[in-house]
Design a protein around this motif. Structure first.
Motif, PDB file in Angstrom:
ATOM      1  N   GLU A  65      68.450  37.231 -41.988  1.00 24.68           N
ATOM      2  CA  GLU A  65      69.967  37.643 -41.797  1.00 24.68           C
ATOM      3  C   GLU A  65      70.600  37.403 -40.492  1.00 24.68           C
ATOM      4  N   LEU A  66      69.695  37.825 -39.447  1.00 24.52           N
ATOM      5  CA  LEU A  66      70.155  37.871 -38.173  1.00 24.52           C
ATOM      6  C   LEU A  66      70.007  36.458 -37.578  1.00 24.52           C
ATOM      7  N   LEU A  67      69.170  35.443 -38.335  1.00 20.15           N
ATOM      8  CA  LEU A  67      69.324  34.167 -37.979  1.00 20.15           C
ATOM      9  C   LEU A  67      70.472  33.640 -38.260  1.00 20.15           C
ATOM     10  N   SER A  68      71.009  33.882 -39.300  1.00 17.46           N
ATOM     11  CA  SER A  68      72.323  33.310 -39.719  1.00 17.46           C
ATOM     12  C   SER A  68      73.411  33.595 -38.827  1.00 17.46           C
ATOM     13  N   PHE A  69      73.510  34.851 -38.554  1.00 23.48           N
ATOM     14  CA  PHE A  69      74.601  35.211 -37.473  1.00 23.48           C
ATOM     15  C   PHE A  69      74.291  34.691 -36.063  1.00 23.48           C
TER      16      PHE A  69
ATOM     17  N   ILE B 165      72.139  29.264 -23.250  1.00 18.20           N
ATOM     18  CA  ILE B 165      70.541  29.303 -23.229  1.00 18.20           C
ATOM     19  C   ILE B 165      70.240  30.580 -23.525  1.00 18.20           C
ATOM     20  N   SER B 166      70.969  31.478 -23.451  1.00 14.44           N
ATOM     21  CA  SER B 166      70.373  33.019 -23.750  1.00 14.44           C
ATOM     22  C   SER B 166      70.411  33.295 -25.238  1.00 14.44           C
ATOM     23  N   ASP B 167      71.677  32.598 -25.770  1.00  9.15           N
ATOM     24  CA  ASP B 167      71.829  32.756 -27.110  1.00  9.15           C
ATOM     25  C   ASP B 167      70.706  32.058 -28.145  1.00  9.15           C
ATOM     26  N   SER B 168      70.438  30.887 -27.498  1.00  7.66           N
ATOM     27  CA  SER B 168      69.468  29.960 -27.981  1.00  7.66           C
ATOM     28  C   SER B 168      68.281  30.661 -27.962  1.00  7.66           C
ATOM     29  N   THR B 169      67.853  31.153 -26.806  1.00  4.06           N
ATOM     30  CA  THR B 169      66.615  31.946 -26.712  1.00  4.06           C
ATOM     31  C   THR B 169      66.443  33.198 -27.890  1.00  4.06           C
ATOM     32  N   ASN B 170      67.477  33.874 -27.723  1.00  2.00           N
ATOM     33  CA  ASN B 170      67.577  34.991 -28.886  1.00  2.00           C
ATOM     34  C   ASN B 170      67.219  34.333 -30.129  1.00  2.00           C
ATOM     35  N   TYR B 171      67.712  33.264 -30.503  1.00  4.96           N
ATOM     36  CA  TYR B 171      67.266  32.642 -32.028  1.00  4.96           C
ATOM     37  C   TYR B 171      66.060  32.279 -32.064  1.00  4.96           C
TER      38      TYR B 171
ATOM     39  N   ASN C 191      63.514  33.800 -30.493  1.00  7.22           N
ATOM     40  CA  ASN C 191      62.889  35.062 -30.436  1.00  7.22           C
ATOM     41  C   ASN C 191      62.868  35.672 -31.847  1.00  7.22           C
ATOM     42  N   THR C 192      63.978  35.619 -32.296  1.00  8.05           N
ATOM     43  CA  THR C 192      64.119  35.877 -33.934  1.00  8.05           C
ATOM     44  C   THR C 192      63.115  35.154 -34.883  1.00  8.05           C
ATOM     45  N   LEU C 193      63.184  33.903 -34.629  1.00  6.42           N
ATOM     46  CA  LEU C 193      62.584  32.834 -35.558  1.00  6.42           C
ATOM     47  C   LEU C 193      61.125  33.377 -35.299  1.00  6.42           C
ATOM     48  N   ILE C 194      60.579  33.715 -34.181  1.00 12.15           N
ATOM     49  CA  ILE C 194      59.143  34.232 -33.872  1.00 12.15           C
ATOM     50  C   ILE C 194      58.862  35.312 -34.639  1.00 12.15           C
ATOM     51  N   ALA C 195      59.792  36.491 -34.458  1.00 12.48           N
ATOM     52  CA  ALA C 195      59.664  37.662 -35.238  1.00 12.48           C
ATOM     53  C   ALA C 195      59.438  37.361 -36.793  1.00 12.48           C
ATOM     54  N   LEU C 196      60.271  36.526 -37.075  1.00 11.65           N
ATOM     55  CA  LEU C 196      60.299  36.263 -38.706  1.00 11.65           C
ATOM     56  C   LEU C 196      58.713  35.560 -39.110  1.00 11.65           C
ATOM     57  N   ASN C 197      58.526  34.905 -38.153  1.00 12.02           N
ATOM     58  CA  ASN C 197      57.106  34.214 -38.410  1.00 12.02           C
ATOM     59  C   ASN C 197      55.990  35.433 -38.545  1.00 12.02           C
TER      60      ASN C 197
ATOM     61  N   MET D 196      71.965  45.384 -37.761  1.00 11.02           N
ATOM     62  CA  MET D 196      70.779  45.046 -38.464  1.00 11.02           C
ATOM     63  C   MET D 196      69.713  45.810 -38.486  1.00 11.02           C
ATOM     64  N   GLN D 197      69.506  46.356 -37.405  1.00 12.40           N
ATOM     65  CA  GLN D 197      68.386  47.492 -37.298  1.00 12.40           C
ATOM     66  C   GLN D 197      68.566  48.646 -38.181  1.00 12.40           C
ATOM     67  N   ASP D 198      69.892  49.324 -37.911  1.00  7.60           N
ATOM     68  CA  ASP D 198      70.282  50.383 -39.037  1.00  7.60           C
ATOM     69  C   ASP D 198      70.160  49.975 -40.215  1.00  7.60           C
TER      70      ASP D 198
END
Length: 432
Positions: free
Chosen positions: A146-150, A187-193, A195-201, A409-411
């Motif tokens: 869900e975070l990835l879609s945002f 670049i920061s937003d792309s990196t966050n994306y 990192n979220t993809l890594i967390a998903l995996n 998302m965390q909450d």
């Protein structure tokens, strides 16, 4: 050449992994699959099987023991009187059964039957622990997806801002520093994306491990209707939670059974005070080659015996009395452990119930805050497009929104997790 072959094999294995159609799991599918494949639960089931074997073996102690024996001998004598060789044989079958041993066998059987129940409770306890881990991993996947879609939406806007900033910088409408800020934000937003993809995996790897699935095998979770999921997350009254948990929790039943098992230890120890009575019977025969034909001797030497054996304890260095006292001490310890467990469970339920309500409050607040910051970010984005604010002003609001989004998302999924754990503690089937 070997390196080329190895590279081909690796690429082939990778292609095969990607070419496989992913297996799709709902949360309910995961929980059911884990019951049959999770190694911790498989070992717990094996413990159950062992307890059942011991119980069946204990019941067989009420049946007689039967054994047969046979000896065959050869002798050679140089005596002048009975010189020569001779073949001899002796055969027998005997049976014995304990008629009374102070109810030791009877109480041992009862205790073994209780062990079967105990192993089932330990399995249920292990299953609850595994289910909590599965729910957590599953929800982490949902949260990151869900975070990835945002974040995709944020990246698209960051890219538009960067392109617009580059065009405005080229015609001198903004400073170079403003453009560089926009580029850095993209670049920061792309990196966050990423990192979220890594967390998903990582969450998928964790879930596969809990399901005992090869980490290279592709799987996919079935996403529930999150809107309906959140609407159904009602928190029951505290007293209902306590009543249902105390009626279900394996931990409490395990402690109760330990008291009963300790009482059986007392009875088993007390059996040493009583006499033991056994019944024995047997039949035997034999032959000697020098004494006649084999068949006639077996009949002539046939003998039967039946007897009772009584063993009366008189003095055993006070071992029986000491064993009984020690067993009674274990009963008191088991009773204290049950009271302590009940007190601990009650306190933990009360604390956890407060945490669930706190998580619910945090979710509601962060949801409202997230909507507000998103609306604010959208408004500032329009202002930036019309050139009424600087890049620094825009990015401040954008970062505020991203922070609020992460908190939301965390909450959100923290509340879902804690609420579902509450279901597990009450023995309620977990669904999303």
């Amino acid at each position: 050449m070997k390196k080329i072959v190895l590279l081909i094999l690796i690429c082939g294995a990778s292609w095969y992994g990607w070419a496989q159609e992913p297996t799709r799991f709902s949360l309910e599918d995961c929980l059911k699959y884990a019951e049959e494949h999770n190694y911790t639960l498989q070992n717990a089931k094996l413990d159950q099987s062992s307890s059942e074997i011991y119980y069946k073996q204990a019941k067989l102690q009420m049946t007689p023991t039967i054994s047969a024996s046979a000896t065959q001998g050869f002798s050679n004598s140089h005596s002048s009187i009975n010189g020569g060789t001779d073949w001899t044989g002796n055969y027998g079958i005997s049976a014995g059964i304990t008629l009374f041993n102070g109810l030791n066998t009877f109480n041992s059987i009862k205790q073994r039957k209780l062990d079967v129940t105990q192993s089932s409770l330990l399995y249920e306890q292990s299953k609850n622990n595994i289910n909590i881990q599965i729910v957590q991993a599953f929800l982490n996947i949902l949260m990151n997806e869900e975070l990835l879609s945002f974040q995709k939406d944020v990246i698209n806007k960051s890219r538009e801002q960067m392109v617009q900033g580059r065009n405005r910088y080229a015609v001198g409408q903004i400073l170079e520093s403003d453009y560089l800020l926009l580029e850095a934000q993209y670049i920061s937003d792309s990196t966050n994306y990423q990192n979220t993809l890594i967390a998903l995996n990582n969450s998928y790897i964790t879930l596969k491990g809990l399901l005992a699935i090869n980490s290279m095998e592709p799987i996919e979770v079935i996403k529930p209707d999150t809107a309906a999921m959140m609407e159904n997350l009602l928190v029951p009254p505290l007293q209902d939670v306590i009543d249902r948990a105390f009626d279900y929790l394996p931990e409490l039943k395990i402690s109760q059974n330990r008291i009963e098992s300790a009482n059986y230890d007392v009875k088993i120890a007390q059996s040493a005070y009583y006499p033991s009575l056994g019944l024995n019977a047997g039949i035997s025969t034999g032959y000697a080659a020098s004494a006649g034909t084999w068949g006639s001797q077996l009949g002539e030497r046939l003998g039967e015996n039946v007897g009772l054996s009584l063993n009366i304890p008189i003095y055993n260095q006070n071992k029986a009395r000491a064993s009984v006292k020690l067993a009674k001490v274990e009963v008191q310890q088991a009773e204290n452990n049950l009271k302590e467990t009940q007190l601990d469970v009650l306190q933990e339920l009360q604390k956890y119930y407060l945490e669930v309500n706190e998580a619910a409050n945090n979710y509601r607040v962060s949801m409202i805050r997230g909507k507000a910051y998103y609306a604010n970010f959208q408004a500032y984005n329009m202002k930036f497009m019309y050139g009424t604010i600087t890049a620094a002003d825009l990015l401040t609001q954008q970062n505020n929104y991203l922070q609020a989004l992460n908190t939301y998302m965390q909450d959100k999924y923290s509340f879902v997790l804690q609420r579902k754990i509450l279901d597990i503690l009450m023995g309620v089937p977990v669904t999303l």
